[in-house]
Design a protein around this motif. Structure first.
Motif, PDB file in Angstrom:
ATOM      1  N   VAL A  49       0.841  -1.201   0.000  1.00  0.00           N
ATOM      2  CA  VAL A  49       0.000   0.000   0.000  1.00  0.00           C
ATOM      3  C   VAL A  49       0.875   1.249   0.000  1.00  0.00           C
ATOM      4  CG1 VAL A  49      -1.725   1.323   1.271  1.00  0.00           C
ATOM      5  CG2 VAL A  49      -1.920  -1.161   1.121  1.00  0.00           C
ATOM      6  N   ASP A  50       1.922   1.239   0.828  1.00  0.00           N
ATOM      7  CA  ASP A  50       2.835   2.381   0.875  1.00  0.00           C
ATOM      8  C   ASP A  50       3.467   2.630  -0.490  1.00  0.00           C
ATOM      9  OD1 ASP A  50       2.291   2.729   3.532  1.00  0.00           O
ATOM     10  OD2 ASP A  50       4.139   1.792   4.252  1.00  0.00           O
ATOM     11  N   ALA A  51       3.883   1.556  -1.140  1.00  0.00           N
ATOM     12  CA  ALA A  51       4.508   1.686  -2.461  1.00  0.00           C
ATOM     13  C   ALA A  51       3.514   2.221  -3.478  1.00  0.00           C
ATOM     14  CB  ALA A  51       5.058   0.334  -2.908  1.00  0.00           C
ATOM     15  N   PHE A  52       2.268   1.729  -3.406  1.00  0.00           N
ATOM     16  CA  PHE A  52       1.229   2.210  -4.314  1.00  0.00           C
ATOM     17  C   PHE A  52       0.985   3.702  -4.129  1.00  0.00           C
ATOM     18  CE2 PHE A  52      -3.314   3.251  -4.770  1.00  0.00           C
ATOM     19  CZ  PHE A  52      -3.459   3.047  -6.135  1.00  0.00           C
ATOM     20  N   GLU A  53       0.901   4.145  -2.876  1.00  0.00           N
ATOM     21  CA  GLU A  53       0.666   5.556  -2.597  1.00  0.00           C
ATOM     22  C   GLU A  53       1.796   6.425  -3.139  1.00  0.00           C
ATOM     23  OE1 GLU A  53      -2.022   5.153   1.489  1.00  0.00           O
ATOM     24  OE2 GLU A  53       0.147   5.476   1.631  1.00  0.00           O
ATOM     25  N   LYS A  54       3.029   5.965  -2.968  1.00  0.00           N
ATOM     26  CA  LYS A  54       4.173   6.735  -3.470  1.00  0.00           C
ATOM     27  C   LYS A  54       4.171   6.812  -4.989  1.00  0.00           C
ATOM     28  CE  LYS A  54       7.179   5.714   0.471  1.00  0.00           C
ATOM     29  NZ  LYS A  54       8.382   4.979   0.956  1.00  0.00           N
TER      30      LYS A  54
END
Length: 205
Positions: A49-54
């Motif tokens: 999720v963090d990677a997607f947001e970035k």
């Protein structure tokens, strides 16, 4: 099913999730991410999720991105952050999916729907100002204090940006924050910037 020796991504909970883990182990299938509850094994998907947001921040040139469960949840959170309370007013567009307006009702506010203009089929700026003046007039008649016009929710339908320059001019004139529903227009541009991410304006996208 994935081939033995391959890797699968699983998002499941409860008994079904436990059975999937057991089956994967028997078949030699690796589990990259598993969301579970209770006593079952769990591998978080937080990193993904963090990677997607970035990546989304970079793709749409946004300062911050928060991945939520749905576009409805995003509008709901935006209105909460803007302090929308029961009895307040929120302006929306009449031609959109119901999810654009549902969060207004969730918070006990009164939706005020504005019709579309013929060029983009999105909110008509002229009718928007009429609606603001009408709501402000109604508020003056109310004996209950605290009911305010808290936000304008603009939807960009079918990938077509609304006339945001005119809409923002009116919103700024009356000091009303704007929430952009860009669920159908992710990546679309308006005047050289991604919809929902124009940082020089008072808006939540």
């Amino acid at each position: 099913l994935p081939e033995p020796g391959s890797t699968a991504v699983v998002a499941q909970s409860g008994n079904m999730g436990t059975q999937l883990l057991a089956f994967a182990a028997q078949q030699g299938i690796g589990i990259r991410a598993f969301c579970g509850s209770g006593n079952e094994a769990m591998v978080t998907i937080e990193d993904y999720v963090d990677a997607f947001e970035k990546e989304l921040c970079s793709a749409v040139d946004a300062k911050h991105v928060a991945a939520l469960s749905s576009g409805t949840a995003a509008i709901h959170l935006s209105l909460i952050l803007l302090g929308v309370r029961p009895g307040d007013y929120v302006i929306g567009t009449s031609f959109t999916f119901s999810a654009t307006v549902n969060p207004i009702a969730y918070l006990g506010a009164t939706p005020v729907l504005v019709d579309s203009e013929k060029d983009t089929w999105n909110m008509d700026p002229a009718l928007l100002e009429e609606a603001i003046l009408k709501v402000n007039g109604e508020r003056l008649k109310e004996k209950v204090k605290g009911h305010e016009l808290k936000a304008i929710v603009v939807a960009h339908l079918y990938g077509m940006p609304a006339k945001m320059r005119e809409i923002m001019t009116i919103a700024d004139k009356y000091g009303i924050p704007v929430v952009e529903d860009a669920a159908e227009a992710l990546g679309s541009e308006y005047m050289g910037k991604r919809v929902g991410c124009n940082r020089d304006r008072k808006r939540v996208g």
